[in-house]
Scaffold this motif. Sequence first.
Motif, PDB file in Angstrom:
ATOM      1  N   HIS A   1      -3.795 -37.260 -26.145  1.00 35.45           N
ATOM      2  CA  HIS A   1      -3.644 -36.278 -25.066  1.00 35.45           C
ATOM      3  C   HIS A   1      -4.851 -36.353 -24.139  1.00 35.45           C
ATOM      4  O   HIS A   1      -5.892 -36.900 -24.500  1.00 35.45           O
ATOM      5  CB  HIS A   1      -3.420 -34.866 -25.612  1.00 35.45           C
ATOM      6  CG  HIS A   1      -4.553 -34.310 -26.409  1.00 35.45           C
ATOM      7  ND1 HIS A   1      -4.735 -34.559 -27.752  1.00 35.45           N
ATOM      8  CD2 HIS A   1      -5.588 -33.499 -26.049  1.00 35.45           C
ATOM      9  CE1 HIS A   1      -5.814 -33.934 -28.180  1.00 35.45           C
ATOM     10  NE2 HIS A   1      -6.357 -33.280 -27.172  1.00 35.45           N
TER      11      HIS A   1
ATOM     12  N   HIS B   1      -7.480 -34.908 -23.075  1.00 39.52           N
ATOM     13  CA  HIS B   1      -8.750 -34.185 -23.173  1.00 39.52           C
ATOM     14  C   HIS B   1      -9.875 -35.201 -23.390  1.00 39.52           C
ATOM     15  O   HIS B   1      -9.708 -36.179 -24.112  1.00 39.52           O
ATOM     16  CB  HIS B   1      -8.725 -33.173 -24.326  1.00 39.52           C
ATOM     17  CG  HIS B   1      -7.888 -31.961 -24.031  1.00 39.52           C
ATOM     18  ND1 HIS B   1      -7.404 -31.126 -25.015  1.00 39.52           N
ATOM     19  CD2 HIS B   1      -7.440 -31.455 -22.847  1.00 39.52           C
ATOM     20  CE1 HIS B   1      -6.706 -30.146 -24.450  1.00 39.52           C
ATOM     21  NE2 HIS B   1      -6.700 -30.330 -23.142  1.00 39.52           N
TER      22      HIS B   1
ATOM     23  N   ASP C   1     -12.462 -35.574 -25.153  1.00 41.71           N
ATOM     24  CA  ASP C   1     -12.951 -36.028 -26.466  1.00 41.71           C
ATOM     25  C   ASP C   1     -12.083 -37.145 -27.062  1.00 41.71           C
ATOM     26  O   ASP C   1     -12.482 -37.778 -28.044  1.00 41.71           O
ATOM     27  CB  ASP C   1     -13.091 -34.856 -27.461  1.00 41.71           C
ATOM     28  CG  ASP C   1     -11.902 -33.916 -27.492  1.00 41.71           C
ATOM     29  OD1 ASP C   1     -11.008 -34.020 -26.634  1.00 41.71           O
ATOM     30  OD2 ASP C   1     -11.860 -33.048 -28.393  1.00 41.71           O
ATOM     31  N   HIS C   2     -10.917 -37.384 -26.456  1.00 42.83           N
ATOM     32  CA  HIS C   2     -10.037 -38.459 -26.929  1.00 42.83           C
ATOM     33  C   HIS C   2      -9.760 -39.507 -25.849  1.00 42.83           C
ATOM     34  O   HIS C   2      -9.403 -40.639 -26.159  1.00 42.83           O
ATOM     35  CB  HIS C   2      -8.718 -37.873 -27.439  1.00 42.83           C
ATOM     36  CG  HIS C   2      -8.914 -36.684 -28.323  1.00 42.83           C
ATOM     37  ND1 HIS C   2      -9.570 -36.766 -29.533  1.00 42.83           N
ATOM     38  CD2 HIS C   2      -8.613 -35.378 -28.154  1.00 42.83           C
ATOM     39  CE1 HIS C   2      -9.644 -35.557 -30.072  1.00 42.83           C
ATOM     40  NE2 HIS C   2      -9.073 -34.696 -29.260  1.00 42.83           N
TER      41      HIS C   2
ATOM     42  N   HIS D   1      -0.408 -28.457 -27.739  1.00 38.64           N
ATOM     43  CA  HIS D   1      -1.852 -28.520 -27.463  1.00 38.64           C
ATOM     44  C   HIS D   1      -2.091 -28.891 -25.991  1.00 38.64           C
ATOM     45  O   HIS D   1      -2.993 -28.362 -25.347  1.00 38.64           O
ATOM     46  CB  HIS D   1      -2.483 -29.533 -28.401  1.00 38.64           C
ATOM     47  CG  HIS D   1      -3.961 -29.665 -28.261  1.00 38.64           C
ATOM     48  ND1 HIS D   1      -4.849 -28.759 -28.783  1.00 38.64           N
ATOM     49  CD2 HIS D   1      -4.714 -30.603 -27.633  1.00 38.64           C
ATOM     50  CE1 HIS D   1      -6.080 -29.139 -28.489  1.00 38.64           C
ATOM     51  NE2 HIS D   1      -6.033 -30.250 -27.790  1.00 38.64           N
TER      52      HIS D   1
ATOM     53  N   ASN E   1      -5.648 -24.169 -27.819  1.00 38.80           N
ATOM     54  CA  ASN E   1      -6.728 -24.071 -26.832  1.00 38.80           C
ATOM     55  C   ASN E   1      -6.543 -22.974 -25.792  1.00 38.80           C
ATOM     56  O   ASN E   1      -7.500 -22.567 -25.153  1.00 38.80           O
ATOM     57  CB  ASN E   1      -6.881 -25.406 -26.088  1.00 38.80           C
ATOM     58  CG  ASN E   1      -7.690 -26.409 -26.876  1.00 38.80           C
ATOM     59  OD1 ASN E   1      -7.844 -26.263 -28.079  1.00 38.80           O
ATOM     60  ND2 ASN E   1      -8.201 -27.418 -26.217  1.00 38.80           N
TER      61      ASN E   1
END
Length: 341
Positions: A147, A149, A151-152, A217, A246
Amino acid sequence: MNDVVRTLVALGLAIGGGSAMLAAQGQGNAAAQVHIEAARKAAGTEHLAVFERTCNALTPPPRSTAPAAPRPSGPPARDSWYAEPAKVFDNLYFLGQSEYSSWAVTTSQGIIIIDAIYDYSVEAEVVDGMKKLGLDPAQIKYVIVSHGHGDHSGGAKFLQDRFGARVILSAEDWDLLDKSRNNPNAQPAPRRDMVATDGMKLTLGDTTLTMYITPGHTLGTISTLIPVKDKGQTHLAAAWGGTAFNWVAGPAAYITPERPSKFWFDTYITSAERFRNIASAAGADIIIANHTNFDGTKTKLPALAKRTGSQKNPYVIGKEGVLQYMTVVDECAKAGLALQP
Ligand SMILES: [Zn+2]
């Protein structure tokens, strides 16, 4: 109400009950508590971290009155995030940071990366990690970003630029990344490339992954089934692509008049139930996550390192274990829904 829910969860954890307290609570809290208890039961000790991250975060955290600490500039210090890479299955490798996971699936015709962690860590963890484990990063053909975001997704552009890897997101999460392109504080976004659709198969050499669009998410979170082998024995790993609710702690990025909290919980529940059924029907007996807390990577990797010949791979939790993991997130989302006005 926030404190009440937190207290109920805490009590449930501490004394394994708490339902007697419910009589005094409102309808919503009583219904929520039933779901929290169902989640807690499914979690047992195996899935406690994912239970805490979901059931324990159903209401916004109390506002801190302390002044916000200044944001440090530049990437965090390496020793605050670096984790050693590890071979987990014959064809699946952990290349993540201490808190965030990146996975490499090796095939007869190249390598598929699932989640690309941050721009500051992708070279040290993914590229150097592969070399440490005897893999050739030039063989990276695809990067599936679960997804949009940072951090990924943050490391995806690097892998795209350096190795010509094809980057895959859902249409909705490509759109999400587009919104961050002009934000100098956001993680770099890869150039728009392949679009994952629901049920899409990605075949590379002898290996086929199946991707499912499981909104919740984010609007276009991808969850994936990955065939793996453990000492030659066939298993199936399920990657639930987005876990936390979130919109509770960070409503600005989620809540609109058309999409109130109820929408997000509803959407998440539909996806969790669907993916639970898909994983179950396919016989998945392993869960991998993109945060090291959720799938127990922090304890499983050390256990794996000490594994002796006859011991089973700690990541193989069985079909029931996978069902229970998905039940935890589903029931916690149902508790969140029950608390909505
Ligand atoms: Zn996320």
